[in-house]
Scaffold this active site. Structure first.
Site, PDB file in Angstrom:
ATOM      1  N   ASP A 114      -4.646  14.606  59.507  1.00  0.00           N
ATOM      2  CA  ASP A 114      -3.166  14.479  59.102  1.00  0.00           C
ATOM      3  C   ASP A 114      -2.435  15.206  60.745  1.00  0.00           C
ATOM      4  O   ASP A 114      -1.805  16.183  60.843  1.00  0.00           O
ATOM      5  CB  ASP A 114      -1.925  15.735  58.416  1.00  0.00           C
ATOM      6  CG  ASP A 114      -3.072  15.945  57.057  1.00  0.00           C
ATOM      7  OD1 ASP A 114      -2.929  14.253  56.820  1.00  0.00           O
ATOM      8  OD2 ASP A 114      -3.454  17.177  56.375  1.00  0.00           O
TER       9      ASP A 114
ATOM     10  N   GLU B 127       4.121  10.137  51.313  1.00  0.00           N
ATOM     11  CA  GLU B 127       4.192  11.370  51.849  1.00  0.00           C
ATOM     12  C   GLU B 127       3.753  10.753  53.348  1.00  0.00           C
ATOM     13  O   GLU B 127       3.696   9.725  54.142  1.00  0.00           O
ATOM     14  CB  GLU B 127       2.504  12.103  51.081  1.00  0.00           C
ATOM     15  CG  GLU B 127       1.670  11.604  51.090  1.00  0.00           C
ATOM     16  CD  GLU B 127       0.202  12.208  51.017  1.00  0.00           C
ATOM     17  OE1 GLU B 127       0.206  13.457  50.489  1.00  0.00           O
ATOM     18  OE2 GLU B 127      -0.489  11.393  51.330  1.00  0.00           O
TER      19      GLU B 127
HETATM   20  O1  FUB Z   1      -4.360  17.335  53.693  1.00  0.00           O
HETATM   21  C1  FUB Z   1      -2.934  16.963  52.538  1.00  0.00           C
HETATM   22  C2  FUB Z   1      -2.865  16.364  52.444  1.00  0.00           C
HETATM   23  O2  FUB Z   1      -3.381  15.368  52.268  1.00  0.00           O
HETATM   24  C3  FUB Z   1      -1.774  16.507  53.518  1.00  0.00           C
HETATM   25  O3  FUB Z   1      -0.228  17.000  53.386  1.00  0.00           O
HETATM   26  C4  FUB Z   1      -1.163  14.746  52.994  1.00  0.00           C
HETATM   27  O4  FUB Z   1      -0.036  14.205  53.977  1.00  0.00           O
HETATM   28  C5  FUB Z   1      -2.353  14.079  53.282  1.00  0.00           C
HETATM   29  O5  FUB Z   1      -2.516  13.468  53.955  1.00  0.00           O
END
Ligand code: FUB
Length: 327
Positions: A19, A226
């Site tokens: 991320d 997301e």
């Molecule tokens: O790293 C945890 C979660 O996985 C993140 O918040 C999402 O975007 C995905 O990458």
């Protein structure tokens, strides 16, 4: 001897990272990643495998310079409202202060977004005692506009709980939306002048097709899942995000930072591992995509590594799709 390019290579290998939110401060690149823990626990759609507890901030003097781990910048034991899972962070700079925005589950297991401040972009950061009032879900991305206004974009489906907030309050087992209904969009809120709260609450962003019709929940190749990111290019706001279940990074553009945004196309084809998450930054006159994959662990979803690659625009402002394992 020719200098080795760091492009498409894990930026660090001594810890697992994911991320990446990249920014340039004082001519240097800073990368704000999640810190994946090495464990053999269950892997499910609720995201229980992502058990992160702290943040390490990475930095690079130049695009091919060694990547430095500046050590632990914030640990969940120092954040009074957090119970677990410090996921994807981002940072903003204003008036001599750096603001680290981060999601985590509160003591009731509900994802909220907190903020911690510091004078150094590499940390350490001191957390505010409580999460940002009115915040929920995951994946904050901060954006400071040319006019000085600051925005926080956020939201993630499934384990990120965005569906649970469809009515404006938390519903543990929500319905829909069904496949032909408009997909849920990410959330945006303008930040207060001290960046510690929302000025006027938050609102859902609409993402539409070129004919103006909403992207539907069943359109998994294009609907928001997301990992939002905001950048500006040639006067347009570019909202980019992950499609989650179909594993693409895609983007939509608008003349307004709050949208509606018109879907344009793909930025990155699927990487090794389930999640795909990114940031886009201009550094020394070139644009770069920071992303992650699970190559460092041979494909384990929660043991990821951050990387970067060059990002190129066409003359009409569209972004050239990147195939991560070609070239
Ligand atoms: O790293 C945890 C979660 O996985 C993140 O918040 C999402 O975007 C995905 O990458």
């Amino acid at each position: 001897m020719e200098k080795k390019s760091m492009q498409n290579q894990p930026l660090v290998t001594h810890i697992y990272t994911a991320d990446p939110s990249a920014h340039v401060f004082d001519g240097k690149l800073y990368i704000y990643p999640s810190h994946d823990l090495d464990h053999d626990g269950p892997d499910n759609d609720n995201g229980d495998q992502y058990k992160m507890e702290d943040y390490h901030i990475l930095s690079m003097d130049g695009i091919d310079s060694p990547c430095v781990d500046n050590g632990e910048a914030l640990h969940m034991k120092d954040v009074p409202w957090v119970s677990k899972q410090m996921w994807a962070p981002d940072v903003a700079y204003k008036n001599g202060m750096y603001y680290l925005f981060f999601p985590a589950r509160d003591k009731d297991g509900i994802f909220r977004i907190g903020v911690a401040t510091g004078k150094n972009p590499a940390g350490p950061f001191t957390p505010e005692p409580d999460y940002i009032p009115g915040s929920f879900s995951i994946d904050p991305a901060a954006f400071v506009d040319d006019d000085g206004k600051s925005y926080l974009y956020f939201g993630g489906l499934w384990g990120g709980q965005l569906e649970k907030w469809q009515t404006g309050s938390f519903i543990p087992n929500p319905e829909g939306p069904s496949g032909d209904e408009p997909a849920l969009g990410p959330i945006v809120g303008e930040l207060s002048d001290d960046l510690l709260s929302f000025k006027n609450g938050t609102q859902e962003i609409k993402i539409v097709d070129k004919d103006g019709s909403p992207i539907t929940a069943g359109d998994e190749d294009r609907r928001y899942f997301e990992g939002p990111w905001m950048h500006k290019y040639n006067g347009y706001y570019y909202l980019s995000y992950s499609t989650g279940s179909t594993h693409y990074l895609v983007y939509a553009i608008s003349k307004d930072p709050k949208g509606p945004f018109t879907y344009q196309g793909r930025i990155l084809e699927p990487v090794i591992g389930w999640t795909t998450h990114h940031s886009i930054v201009k550094f020394e006159d070139k644009w770069y995509l920071f992303y992650h994959d699970s190559s460092l662990s041979g494909g384990v979803n929660h043991k990821r590594c951050v990387k970067y690659t060059e990002l190129n625009y066409n003359e009409d402002g569209t972004i050239q799709t990147i195939k991560p394992y070609e070239n």
